[in-house]
Enzyme design. Structure first.
Site, PDB file in Angstrom:
ATOM      1  N   LYS A 289       0.865  -1.186   0.000  1.00 45.78           N
ATOM      2  CA  LYS A 289       0.000   0.000   0.000  1.00 45.78           C
ATOM      3  C   LYS A 289       0.899   1.232   0.000  1.00 45.78           C
ATOM      4  O   LYS A 289       1.581   1.512   0.976  1.00 45.78           O
ATOM      5  CB  LYS A 289      -0.918   0.032   1.206  1.00 45.78           C
ATOM      6  CG  LYS A 289      -1.906   1.189   1.146  1.00 45.78           C
ATOM      7  CD  LYS A 289      -2.780   1.265   2.369  1.00 45.78           C
ATOM      8  CE  LYS A 289      -3.837   2.359   2.160  1.00 45.78           C
ATOM      9  NZ  LYS A 289      -3.242   3.681   1.864  1.00 45.78           N
TER      10      LYS A 289
ATOM     11  N   ASP B 151       1.997   5.194  -0.104  1.00 47.37           N
ATOM     12  CA  ASP B 151       1.564   6.396   0.588  1.00 47.37           C
ATOM     13  C   ASP B 151       1.738   7.581  -0.337  1.00 47.37           C
ATOM     14  O   ASP B 151       2.734   8.300  -0.288  1.00 47.37           O
ATOM     15  CB  ASP B 151       2.420   6.560   1.847  1.00 47.37           C
ATOM     16  CG  ASP B 151       1.795   7.523   2.843  1.00 47.37           C
ATOM     17  OD1 ASP B 151       0.646   7.946   2.618  1.00 47.37           O
ATOM     18  OD2 ASP B 151       2.458   7.847   3.842  1.00 47.37           O
TER      19      ASP B 151
ATOM     20  N   GLU C  88       3.216   1.399   5.143  1.00 54.20           N
ATOM     21  CA  GLU C  88       1.887   1.708   5.662  1.00 54.20           C
ATOM     22  C   GLU C  88       1.022   0.466   5.796  1.00 54.20           C
ATOM     23  O   GLU C  88       0.185   0.365   6.692  1.00 54.20           O
ATOM     24  CB  GLU C  88       1.211   2.732   4.743  1.00 54.20           C
ATOM     25  CG  GLU C  88      -0.122   3.222   5.271  1.00 54.20           C
ATOM     26  CD  GLU C  88      -0.767   4.232   4.331  1.00 54.20           C
ATOM     27  OE1 GLU C  88      -1.879   4.691   4.645  1.00 54.20           O
ATOM     28  OE2 GLU C  88      -0.176   4.557   3.282  1.00 54.20           O
TER      29      GLU C  88
END
Length: 316
Positions: free
Chosen positions: A29, A31, A171
């Site tokens: 994921k 950022d 993240e």
């Protein structure tokens, strides 16, 4: 973008790790800023809320011309010195539109477009194909360049992948069902985001004055989200995570938005209220029993979000 259909990005739901790894692939994921890219004679980049952000990212222009033309989905990121994506470093670039400043920022804070899905090639939409097949077609395009890449799919145990992402200071991860179609503009559990830290968007509805070194400036921002009826509700204030530069920028942006009465039901005697037009992002530990965010910390403004999108997701 001539000849290419326009697609709204598919969105992931917050949730838990899948219990059947064989049906899922995993991705980091990132950022950054979500962007759908349209590569034909020229490149066009549209943000999650449909704004044309092409001019802000000149280092990505060489993705075009493309033959056949194509549409891809991905995240624009920058990296810190440790090799991790840095949302803070993106802040000065997200709202900049002056050509000479953009060129300088592209040199000092270069961006990378992390391309993770292929939506259209030539005259053929690919939305109905399974995720894994779309990814295989994307990888065949061999989109590798100085400012763009296709990040790897991470197979194996979701538990191990998530643990590795936490160890690396990332993240979190996105879990994608290998048989999932692409659903433009929809949030679906076929894509599940599992985070190592909690963060969320908030609407800025005011500020409280600062003291000490922040005297004459912002001490904390007053935050709100929309409830299930669509009404803005106050969820507390955030007073940490700011840099001097971000405080100065917020001060300038909030001054023209002042209003005499609050847009939320809240009694805060020393508050200066503003029109609920700016969206920010905070990290936090949990929701309290009275509907406040515990220990929020400021991450930055989100120019790719609109206030109407900011709702309280009970899973966040």
């Amino acid at each position: 973008m001539t000849g290419l259909p326009r697609y709204a990005p598919m969105l992931a739901m917050a949730g838990a790790l899948p219990d059947d790894d064989s049906r899922w692939d995993y991705e980091v994921k990132f950022d950054g800023i979500r962007a759908v890219g349209y590569a034909g004679q020229r490149l066009r980049l549209l943000s999650r809320n449909g704004k044309d952000i092409t001019a802000a990212w000149p280092e990505l222009a060489d993705l075009a011309p493309a033959e056949p033309p194509y549409v891809v989905d991905g995240e624009i990121v920058t990296f810190d010195t440790g090799g991790r994506t840095s949302f803070e470093a993106l802040q000065p670039r997200m709202h900049q539109r002056h050509p000479s400043t953009i060129r300088e920022l592209a040199k000092s804070v270069p961006a990378v477009y992390m391309i993770f899905d292929l939506l259209h090639v030539g005259d053929r939409p690919l939305l109905g194909l399974p995720y894994r097949q779309r990814r295989e077609l994307l990888e065949q395009l061999d989109l590798r360049g100085p400012h763009w890449q296709v990040p790897p799919r991470l197979r194996g145990s979701g538990t191990n992948v998530l643990a590795a992402s936490e160890k690396l200071g990332l993240e979190g991860i996105i879990c994608k069902r290998i048989d999932s179609p692409y659903l433009p503009g929809r949030r679906s559990s076929l894509w599940t985001k599992v985070k190592n830290v909690r963060d969320r968007e908030v609407v800025i509805v005011g500020w409280r004055p600062g003291a000490g070194r922040r005297a004459g400036s912002i001490g904390s921002l007053l935050m709100a989200v929309h409830d299930e009826t669509g009404e803005l509700v106050y969820i507390g204030n955030v007073g940490t995570g700011f840099t001097r530069r971000s405080l100065d920028d917020l001060w300038a942006r909030l001054q023209p938005l002042r209003r005499p009465e609050p847009a939320v039901e809240a009694r805060i005697p020393d508050a200066t209220w503003v029109e609920p037009e700016l969206v920010g992002e905070v990290s936090y530990t949990e929701w309290t029993g009275d509907g406040r965010l515990r220990h929020p910390s400021w991450r930055g403004l989100r120019f790719d979000r609109s206030p109407g999108e900011v709702t309280r997701d009970p899973r966040s």
